[in-house]
Design an enzyme around this catalytic site. Sequence first.
Site, PDB file in Angstrom:
ATOM      1  N   HIS A   1       0.857  -1.187   0.000  1.00  0.00           N
ATOM      2  CA  HIS A   1       0.000   0.000   0.000  1.00  0.00           C
ATOM      3  C   HIS A   1       0.890   1.232   0.000  1.00  0.00           C
ATOM      4  O   HIS A   1       1.900   1.277   0.708  1.00  0.00           O
ATOM      5  CB  HIS A   1      -0.896   0.028   1.246  1.00  0.00           C
ATOM      6  CG  HIS A   1      -1.457   1.394   1.550  1.00  0.00           C
ATOM      7  ND1 HIS A   1      -0.953   2.197   2.555  1.00  0.00           N
ATOM      8  CD2 HIS A   1      -2.458   2.105   0.978  1.00  0.00           C
ATOM      9  CE1 HIS A   1      -1.628   3.333   2.594  1.00  0.00           C
ATOM     10  NE2 HIS A   1      -2.540   3.307   1.649  1.00  0.00           N
TER      11      HIS A   1
ATOM     12  N   ASN B   1       0.479   5.802  -0.436  1.00  0.00           N
ATOM     13  CA  ASN B   1      -0.441   6.931  -0.524  1.00  0.00           C
ATOM     14  C   ASN B   1       0.364   8.200  -0.268  1.00  0.00           C
ATOM     15  O   ASN B   1       1.002   8.317   0.779  1.00  0.00           O
ATOM     16  CB  ASN B   1      -1.539   6.757   0.538  1.00  0.00           C
ATOM     17  CG  ASN B   1      -2.562   7.875   0.546  1.00  0.00           C
ATOM     18  OD1 ASN B   1      -2.254   9.030   0.276  1.00  0.00           O
ATOM     19  ND2 ASN B   1      -3.793   7.533   0.894  1.00  0.00           N
TER      20      ASN B   1
ATOM     21  N   ARG C   1     -17.718   7.900  -3.550  1.00  0.00           N
ATOM     22  CA  ARG C   1     -17.943   6.910  -4.606  1.00  0.00           C
ATOM     23  C   ARG C   1     -17.464   5.545  -4.119  1.00  0.00           C
ATOM     24  O   ARG C   1     -16.289   5.333  -3.856  1.00  0.00           O
ATOM     25  CB  ARG C   1     -17.208   7.316  -5.880  1.00  0.00           C
ATOM     26  CG  ARG C   1     -17.462   6.371  -7.050  1.00  0.00           C
ATOM     27  CD  ARG C   1     -16.817   6.932  -8.308  1.00  0.00           C
ATOM     28  NE  ARG C   1     -17.082   6.080  -9.451  1.00  0.00           N
ATOM     29  CZ  ARG C   1     -16.262   5.116  -9.873  1.00  0.00           C
ATOM     30  NH1 ARG C   1     -15.139   4.874  -9.220  1.00  0.00           N
ATOM     31  NH2 ARG C   1     -16.567   4.395 -10.937  1.00  0.00           N
TER      32      ARG C   1
ATOM     33  N   SER D   1     -14.408   3.600  -5.666  1.00  0.00           N
ATOM     34  CA  SER D   1     -13.113   4.178  -5.321  1.00  0.00           C
ATOM     35  C   SER D   1     -12.750   3.894  -3.872  1.00  0.00           C
ATOM     36  O   SER D   1     -11.585   3.664  -3.549  1.00  0.00           O
ATOM     37  CB  SER D   1     -13.122   5.689  -5.575  1.00  0.00           C
ATOM     38  OG  SER D   1     -13.344   5.969  -6.937  1.00  0.00           O
TER      39      SER D   1
END
Length: 391
Positions: A193, A195, A351, A354
């Site tokens: 992961h 970000n 959403r 997403s």
Amino acid sequence: MASSLLTTPSQTLAPNPAAARARRSSPAAAQVSFSSPLLPGRRALRCARPVAIEKEVPEKEAPTTFLREDGSGAGSGSVRERFEGMIRRVQGEICAALEEADGSGKRFVEDVWSRPGGVCVHSRVLQDGNVFEKAGVNVSAVIGVCPRSAYRAAKGAAKNGAADGHKAGPVPFFSAGISSVLHPKNPFAPTLHFNYRYFETDAPKDVPGAPRSWWFGGGTDLTPSYLIEEDVKHFHSVQKQTCDKFDPSFYPRFKKWCDDYFYIKHRNERRGLGGIFFDDLNDYDQDMLLNFATECAGSVIPAYIPIIERRKDTPFNEEQKAWQQVRRGRYVEFNLVYDRGTTFGLKTGGRIESILVSLPLTARWEYDHKPEEGSEEWKLLDACINPKEWL
């Protein structure tokens, strides 16, 4: 993962009464348009007014830039422009590297959507490849307004506004980020992961001259199902080398932050074997932190792809696959219960595709599952319960 820009309470989009009146009198005023740009060959996301979160609108293709055509947007050379350019470039580089490693000939499916108030998201997802069960790499940008009380860094603006007894109103903001989760099929190949995001405010319109606020956040972390020290040490060494280019204190500080953040309280264990994590980072020069975030995002491929190449074809049995599914269950638990981005997105009508793109295709929950002490499964669990220094 939750597509990092609609994810934290500090980034809540507030209703704008003036915008609402404008929409009632002129529906077109709330539309997102990709119009004639200031720069030749570039299409810009133009937002007539900041508005509350609204229904997403599918787009045929991603815009060349998510930025407005103003003094701090497209063509300005601003931090927001450079950061947006970086995440768009990194998205392409990482997807190309993953497609090559997967070797199936499959390509990432692209999904672009926007909201009239100033949101644009470009999702790229690969499913059921040779190597990757599911891989998602999203970039997104938000232009909107924050409620005056929604984030701590705006307090300085309130002090400035208090001089004349006038309370500052909602604060315009911009946020952009790249967010990704990669789930391989092989139990010996770890999940990754990462970000990286940037947030900045403009001065409230009713308090001109108030200080602008900005910060960076993000991180990269590894979640294996089996503890292979060679892989974990390689991963952490890349994180440390990247951090040490900027400040020797970064790696130990951000490693501990990562171990603390990805803690599953109801299990008394970490989601994985850590990496680096930071948030609200603005205590260094802005350009220095932009370069740091750029280096971190650029280190994803050298940190992860060599591990995938070593492990993607490792033989495994049904029991080892079942253990991977149990660990995937822990991943799901953390994301749905504790991850700030996911939980905020679910509560605010984000959403759903997403928000949940970070979840694996498959996971498993066995009642009272406990690996045998001393087993390879137990070694992984012990490292998740008791974080280690890998370097």
